[in-house]
Design an enzyme around this catalytic site. Structure first.
Site, PDB file in Angstrom:
ATOM      1  N   ASP A 159      22.854   9.837  30.020  1.00 43.39           N
ATOM      2  CA  ASP A 159      23.929   8.924  30.432  1.00 43.39           C
ATOM      3  C   ASP A 159      23.352   7.529  30.726  1.00 43.39           C
ATOM      4  O   ASP A 159      23.934   6.513  30.366  1.00 43.39           O
ATOM      5  CB  ASP A 159      24.627   9.495  31.674  1.00 43.39           C
ATOM      6  CG  ASP A 159      24.970  10.962  31.487  1.00 43.39           C
ATOM      7  OD1 ASP A 159      25.831  11.260  30.659  1.00 43.39           O
ATOM      8  OD2 ASP A 159      24.337  11.813  32.142  1.00 43.39           O
ATOM      9  N   HIS A 187      26.717  15.034  35.738  1.00 39.66           N
ATOM     10  CA  HIS A 187      26.674  14.833  34.279  1.00 39.66           C
ATOM     11  C   HIS A 187      27.972  15.419  33.711  1.00 39.66           C
ATOM     12  O   HIS A 187      28.007  16.539  33.202  1.00 39.66           O
ATOM     13  CB  HIS A 187      25.454  15.531  33.671  1.00 39.66           C
ATOM     14  CG  HIS A 187      25.495  15.501  32.164  1.00 39.66           C
ATOM     15  ND1 HIS A 187      25.376  14.337  31.445  1.00 39.66           N
ATOM     16  CD2 HIS A 187      25.681  16.476  31.240  1.00 39.66           C
ATOM     17  CE1 HIS A 187      25.475  14.598  30.157  1.00 39.66           C
ATOM     18  NE2 HIS A 187      25.665  15.893  30.007  1.00 39.66           N
TER      19      HIS A 187
HETATM   20  N1  LIG Z   1      22.414  17.158  30.339  1.00 36.07           N
HETATM   21  C1  LIG Z   1      22.651  16.608  29.172  1.00 36.07           C
HETATM   22  O1  LIG Z   1      22.600  15.374  29.034  1.00 36.07           O
HETATM   23  C2  LIG Z   1      22.995  17.427  27.961  1.00 36.07           C
HETATM   24  C3  LIG Z   1      23.097  18.788  28.049  1.00 36.07           C
HETATM   25  N2  LIG Z   1      23.405  19.551  26.952  1.00 36.07           N
HETATM   26  C4  LIG Z   1      23.455  20.997  27.154  1.00 36.07           C
HETATM   27  O2  LIG Z   1      22.199  21.561  26.747  1.00 36.07           O
HETATM   28  C5  LIG Z   1      22.376  22.950  26.449  1.00 36.07           C
HETATM   29  C6  LIG Z   1      21.706  23.288  25.141  1.00 36.07           C
HETATM   30  O3  LIG Z   1      22.329  22.574  24.084  1.00 36.07           O
HETATM   31  P1  LIG Z   1      22.021  22.945  22.558  1.00 36.07           P
HETATM   32  O4  LIG Z   1      20.563  23.030  22.329  1.00 36.07           O
HETATM   33  O5  LIG Z   1      22.825  22.025  21.736  1.00 36.07           O
HETATM   34  O6  LIG Z   1      22.691  24.403  22.474  1.00 36.07           O
HETATM   35  P2  LIG Z   1      22.425  25.531  21.438  1.00 36.07           P
HETATM   36  O7  LIG Z   1      23.551  26.514  21.596  1.00 36.07           O
HETATM   37  O8  LIG Z   1      22.097  24.982  20.088  1.00 36.07           O
HETATM   38  O9  LIG Z   1      21.078  26.194  21.994  1.00 36.07           O
HETATM   39  C7  LIG Z   1      21.009  26.842  23.207  1.00 36.07           C
HETATM   40  C8  LIG Z   1      19.945  27.916  23.074  1.00 36.07           C
HETATM   41  O10 LIG Z   1      19.782  28.511  24.349  1.00 36.07           O
HETATM   42  C9  LIG Z   1      19.538  29.868  24.149  1.00 36.07           C
HETATM   43  N3  LIG Z   1      19.803  30.604  25.390  1.00 36.07           N
HETATM   44  C10 LIG Z   1      20.982  31.036  25.892  1.00 36.07           C
HETATM   45  N4  LIG Z   1      20.779  31.718  27.014  1.00 36.07           N
HETATM   46  C11 LIG Z   1      19.458  31.704  27.258  1.00 36.07           C
HETATM   47  C12 LIG Z   1      18.644  32.262  28.274  1.00 36.07           C
HETATM   48  N5  LIG Z   1      19.153  32.997  29.258  1.00 36.07           N
HETATM   49  N6  LIG Z   1      17.310  32.049  28.202  1.00 36.07           N
HETATM   50  C13 LIG Z   1      16.771  31.348  27.190  1.00 36.07           C
HETATM   51  N7  LIG Z   1      17.497  30.819  26.180  1.00 36.07           N
HETATM   52  C14 LIG Z   1      18.821  30.986  26.222  1.00 36.07           C
HETATM   53  C15 LIG Z   1      20.443  30.247  22.987  1.00 36.07           C
HETATM   54  O11 LIG Z   1      20.019  31.444  22.348  1.00 36.07           O
HETATM   55  C16 LIG Z   1      20.318  29.016  22.104  1.00 36.07           C
HETATM   56  O12 LIG Z   1      19.274  29.174  21.141  1.00 36.07           O
HETATM   57  C17 LIG Z   1      23.906  23.176  26.455  1.00 36.07           C
HETATM   58  O13 LIG Z   1      24.242  23.698  27.724  1.00 36.07           O
HETATM   59  C18 LIG Z   1      24.457  21.769  26.325  1.00 36.07           C
HETATM   60  O14 LIG Z   1      25.752  21.671  26.836  1.00 36.07           O
HETATM   61  C19 LIG Z   1      23.599  18.983  25.729  1.00 36.07           C
HETATM   62  C20 LIG Z   1      23.513  17.616  25.582  1.00 36.07           C
HETATM   63  C21 LIG Z   1      23.235  16.742  26.690  1.00 36.07           C
HETATM   64  O1  LIG Z   2      29.196  16.931  26.189  1.00 39.99           O
HETATM   65  C1  LIG Z   2      28.510  17.906  25.855  1.00 39.99           C
HETATM   66  O2  LIG Z   2      28.955  19.080  25.703  1.00 39.99           O
HETATM   67  C2  LIG Z   2      27.041  17.694  25.632  1.00 39.99           C
HETATM   68  C3  LIG Z   2      26.551  16.786  26.666  1.00 39.99           C
HETATM   69  O3  LIG Z   2      26.346  17.155  27.798  1.00 39.99           O
HETATM   70  C4  LIG Z   2      26.419  15.359  26.326  1.00 39.99           C
HETATM   71  O4  LIG Z   2      26.353  15.003  25.144  1.00 39.99           O
HETATM   72  O5  LIG Z   2      26.364  14.566  27.268  1.00 39.99           O
END
Ligand SMILES: NC(=O)C1=CN([C@@H]2O[C@H](COP(=O)(O)OP(=O)(O)OC[C@H]3O[C@@H](n4cnc5c(N)ncnc54)[C@H](O)[C@@H]3O)[C@@H](O)[C@H]2O)C=CC1
Ligand SMILES: O=C([O-])CC(=O)C(=O)O
Length: 327
Positions: A159, A187
């Site tokens: 952000d 967030h």
């Molecule tokens: N804070 C931020 O700025 C942002 C946060 N996110 C969040 O980050 C997270 C990951 O996003 P992506 O990589 O796109 O999702 P994704 O679905 O592509 O990957 C998530 C991975 O986590 C694994 N996973 C699920 N439970 C697990 C556990 N208990 N232990 C280990 N691995 C586990 C899944 O098998 C999957 O491979 C989501 O919650 C998303 O909303 C995404 C973008 C920005």
């Molecule tokens: O909005 C979502 O689901 C992923 C996220 O946290 C971001 O891009 O900031």
């Protein structure tokens, strides 16, 4: 030879993982002289995909990549970790309420908090990217009583970076000419990107833009950028999230420049009237792996209302977590 750093990463076979691992292995986090050991956690169903990612890591022949350990057992993977990046979480699917998400992910972060408490290195730092990041970080922190609470942080750096990019574009400046940007709160869409303290080449940023741009353009664009990316890409932000995860960890461990600060969601000590114990994004300075909230910033009425709204949302998330018996 420099002792390698052990970095545990969860959700390593996911979208963010696919950007994150390769950059860390190439030295983007600890620099060109520090070898890294990657310890990658996934769920059993994603272990095969993770093996594929590990094959690609081999194929990059990164000189700094000392070793790669894969597993689906948190205690094994977190063993000796100096840095844990908790990215893996179940994303929200159709028909899921926030409460359902907290329920599913709360269980993950309870287990991972306990595992970190048992086996992580003395000096561990824990950055939470998986959503809902602030409350997941609070759950992990509350389940790791032997790890100092200040070692946990949730990611609001994406952000922060989004806010820098929007302000730079509007004022036709470069992102590195902007200092003292702040993201307050959660967030989520209630976050408050605050430019009243920001400076561009030392001049007040707020004086260079119109108030209506701040209210009607800047704040909604930054706060809803995640949804806009999903709309455009058909998948949530990944490369930018990985980049922010690295920026956040690097600055936490290696320090903020003199006169500037970064935004990190950290445990509130009641500063700025934010309830104690919430994982709330503040402006912080860092040194030697420790952060300090920046105090005594003047808060106008506009900012106060937005900061409180995000704190209220986080308090509600905490209430839900308590109802679910998670932390
Ligand atoms: N804070 C931020 O700025 C942002 C946060 N996110 C969040 O980050 C997270 C990951 O996003 P992506 O990589 O796109 O999702 P994704 O679905 O592509 O990957 C998530 C991975 O986590 C694994 N996973 C699920 N439970 C697990 C556990 N208990 N232990 C280990 N691995 C586990 C899944 O098998 C999957 O491979 C989501 O919650 C998303 O909303 C995404 C973008 C920005
Ligand atoms: O909005 C979502 O689901 C992923 C996220 O946290 C971001 O891009 O900031």
């Amino acid at each position: 030879m420099t002792t390698p750093v052990k970095i545990a990463i969860t959700g390593a076979a996911g979208q963010i993982g696919y950007s994150l691992l390769f950059r860390i292995a190439s030295g983007a986090l600890f620099g060109p002289d520090v070898p890294v050991q990657l310890r990658l956690l996934e769920i059993p169903a994603s272990m095969q995909a993770l093996e594929g990612v590990a094959m690609e890591l081999d194929d990059c022949a990164f000189p700094l990549l000392d070793s790669v350990e894969l597993g689906d057992n948190a205690e094994h993977i977190f063993n000796g970790a100096n840095l844990a990046l908790l990215v893996g979480a179940r994303p929200r699917s159709k028909g899921m309420e926030r409460k359902d998400l907290l329920d599913a992910n709360g269980a993950i972060f309870t287990e991972q908090g306990k595992a970190l408490n048992k086996v992580a290195a003395e000096d561990v730092r824990i950055g939470v990217t998986g959503n809902p990041a602030n409350t997941n970080a609070m759950i992990a922190m509350n389940n790791a009583p032997d790890i100092p609470a200040e070692r946990f942080s949730a990611l609001t750096r994406l952000d922060h970076n989004r806010a820098l990019a929007q302000l730079a574009r509007k004022t036709q400046s470069r992102v590195d000419e902007i200092t003292n940007m702040t993201i307050w709160g959660n967030h989520s869409a209630t976050q408050y990107p605050d430019i009243y303290h920001a400076k561009i080449n030392g001049h007040s940023a707020a004086e260079l833009v119109e108030q209506h741009w701040i209210e009607d353009d800047f704040i909604p664009t930054v706060a809803q950028r995640g949804s806009a990316i999903i709309e455009a890409r058909g998948a949530s932000s990944a490369a930018s999230a990985a980049s922010a995860t690295i920026d956040a960890a690097r600055d936490w461990l290696h320090g903020t420049p003199e006169g500037d600060w970064v935004s990190m969601a950290v445990v509130s000590d009641g500063s700025y009237g934010i309830p104690e114990g919430l994982m709330y994004s503040f402006p912080v300075t860092t040194q030697d792996g420790n952060w300090q909230i920046v105090h005594d910033l003047e808060i106008n009425d506009f900012s106060r209302a937005k900061m409180d709204a995000s704190a209220t949302e986080l308090s509600e998330e905490r209430d839900t977590v308590t109802e679910l018996g998670l932390a």
